[in-house]
Scaffold this active site. Sequence first.
Site, mmCIF file in Angstrom:
data_model
loop_
_atom_site.group_PDB
_atom_site.id
_atom_site.type_symbol
_atom_site.label_atom_id
_atom_site.label_comp_id
_atom_site.label_asym_id
_atom_site.label_seq_id
_atom_site.Cartn_x
_atom_site.Cartn_y
_atom_site.Cartn_z
ATOM 1 N NE ARG A 32 -11.431 10.757 5.607
ATOM 2 C CZ ARG A 32 -11.292 9.516 5.179
ATOM 3 N NH1 ARG A 32 -12.202 8.962 4.415
ATOM 4 N NH2 ARG A 32 -10.238 8.815 5.527
ATOM 5 C CG HIS A 66 -13.701 1.749 3.348
ATOM 6 N ND1 HIS A 66 -14.513 2.661 3.993
ATOM 7 C CD2 HIS A 66 -12.452 2.005 3.770
ATOM 8 C CE1 HIS A 66 -13.774 3.436 4.761
ATOM 9 N NE2 HIS A 66 -12.509 3.062 4.650
ATOM 10 C CG ASN A 110 -1.870 1.133 1.264
ATOM 11 O OD1 ASN A 110 -1.801 2.033 0.431
ATOM 12 N ND2 ASN A 110 -2.768 1.120 2.235
ATOM 13 N NE ARG A 115 -6.046 1.646 -0.481
ATOM 14 C CZ ARG A 115 -6.015 2.888 -0.038
ATOM 15 N NH1 ARG A 115 -4.903 3.399 0.430
ATOM 16 N NH2 ARG A 115 -7.103 3.624 -0.065
ATOM 17 C CD GLU A 145 -9.435 -2.340 3.924
ATOM 18 O OE1 GLU A 145 -9.723 -1.579 3.005
ATOM 19 O OE2 GLU A 145 -9.206 -1.954 5.081
ATOM 20 C CG HIS A 169 -14.768 -0.266 6.804
ATOM 21 N ND1 HIS A 169 -13.882 -1.285 6.545
ATOM 22 C CD2 HIS A 169 -14.019 0.734 7.324
ATOM 23 C CE1 HIS A 169 -12.659 -0.908 6.891
ATOM 24 N NE2 HIS A 169 -12.720 0.332 7.365
ATOM 25 N N GLY A 187 -16.411 -0.829 14.482
ATOM 26 C CA GLY A 187 -17.392 -1.913 14.315
ATOM 27 C C GLY A 187 -16.943 -3.215 14.960
HETATM 28 P P1 AMP Z 1 -9.412 1.760 12.040
HETATM 29 O O1 AMP Z 1 -9.285 3.002 11.209
HETATM 30 O O2 AMP Z 1 -10.229 0.687 11.381
HETATM 31 O O3 AMP Z 1 -8.112 1.263 12.583
HETATM 32 O O4 AMP Z 1 -10.272 2.178 13.345
HETATM 33 C C1 AMP Z 1 -9.837 3.161 14.239
HETATM 34 C C2 AMP Z 1 -10.954 3.490 15.206
HETATM 35 O O5 AMP Z 1 -11.323 2.294 15.942
HETATM 36 C C3 AMP Z 1 -10.575 4.543 16.227
HETATM 37 O O6 AMP Z 1 -11.615 5.495 16.378
HETATM 38 C C4 AMP Z 1 -10.453 3.734 17.507
HETATM 39 O O7 AMP Z 1 -10.767 4.491 18.641
HETATM 40 C C5 AMP Z 1 -11.494 2.645 17.305
HETATM 41 N N1 AMP Z 1 -11.270 1.531 18.226
HETATM 42 C C6 AMP Z 1 -10.251 0.643 18.237
HETATM 43 N N2 AMP Z 1 -10.361 -0.183 19.316
HETATM 44 C C7 AMP Z 1 -11.458 0.220 20.008
HETATM 45 C C8 AMP Z 1 -12.088 -0.214 21.223
HETATM 46 N N3 AMP Z 1 -11.620 -1.227 21.938
HETATM 47 N N4 AMP Z 1 -13.204 0.443 21.620
HETATM 48 C C9 AMP Z 1 -13.703 1.484 20.894
HETATM 49 N N5 AMP Z 1 -13.146 1.925 19.755
HETATM 50 C C10 AMP Z 1 -12.041 1.325 19.307
#
Ligand code: AMP
Length: 401
Positions: A242, A181, A7, A92, A386, A209, A334
């Site tokens: 965003r 995504h 990536n 990617r 991914e 997502h 999620g």
């Molecule tokens: P990503 O961009 O997919 O890595 O997701 C990042 C987001 O996931 C951030 O807002 C983190 O705060 C949230 N996140 C990761 N672990 C947790 C958790 N245990 N509880 C709540 N949010 C989380």
Amino acid sequence: MNVLVLNCGSSSIKYQLLEMGSEPELKAKGLVERIGLKIGCLAHKNDRNQKYETETEVPNHTVGIKLVLEALTDKDHGVIESLNEIKGVGHRVAHGGEYFTKSVLINDDVISKIENCCDLAPLHNPAHLLGMRAITDVLPEVPQVAVFDTSFHQTMPASSYMYPIPYSLYEQYKIRRYGFHGTSHRFVAEKACDILGWNFEEKNIITCHLGNGASITAIKNGNSIDTSMGFTPVEGVMMGTRTGDLDLGALLFIMEKEKMSISDANSFINKKCGTAGVSENSSDMRDLQEDAEKGSERAKLTLDMYAHRVKKYIGSYAAVMNGVDLIVMTGGIGENSDVMRKMILSDMNYLGVEFDDAKNTDLRGEDATISKPNSKVKVMTITTDEELVIAMDTVKVAFRN
Ligand code: AMP
């Protein structure tokens, strides 16, 4: 068979080396950063949990790729003996415009089409091209495959991808909704169906997502028919920094009052808004949950807005598909935030969702069902991957076509 997944950003290269046997295995992963600056760095980790970091000048992507290949073949922290063991490289690619509906083997024609899409993803596509050229320099015999964030959404009908603007602007500049995504939405929907023993091509699925960037997709009979991100990844649900959906008139008003240039406005809607903007504290869901627990009204408002906006998309996608069989939650939020999942998925019985909070509570990073057994609509959390999709597509396109 080992596949290298790349990536490439404008000043960084994220990589993973995967062994694509019947059970794919991650052998190494890492990141080269600060390409083009005085001192660049590489952080590498292998499947024996050994970490290796180095600082050195990385003037361009070819030098960065060489650094990655040295790390992968190093006697101590490497995972392969020679570069001949890398059989394919998957890239990617952020934007495939209207050209690509699936992953493709990279050749001159593909490169020129990706170049034609640079206008649509000026920060990303040029960097991906640098990565492809660097691999061509260093591993000229190895097949390379492009996997696009946008291609899964190319099945959207015109009624969902067109904007209500003069049609000639679509014809002239290709201004339309593309969605992003795509690899993640496709992967989690297929995986959830595998787990349930369902045929992906016969179901109505809504995939959420929710990470730092976030998008929701409506998948009918295996095809994306609508998705919340649009011409750029700014449209849709509220994100870490965003805006998501925002009245265009409000943006023009802010630009006038705050004397913003177009470039200021671009940075504003991408970096200063979303949960970070409303909370005026953090873009990170964990921080917001903690603050809300401690009683911060602003953090509570931010969480309420986030849940409300996701809920609205789920409702509207159920409407356009004439019902939904499965809702999938993925991405950092999620997969891990039981608090946010509960806020989004409670009180959806009108739709046939019987949310099981006992199963939801404390569930993190697992593939699991969080609806009650009698729920008409199944709800699942699925861990997205991914890089794995890119590696699987690389094998499929380069060797099984
Ligand atoms: P990503 O961009 O997919 O890595 O997701 C990042 C987001 O996931 C951030 O807002 C983190 O705060 C949230 N996140 C990761 N672990 C947790 C958790 N245990 N509880 C709540 N949010 C989380």
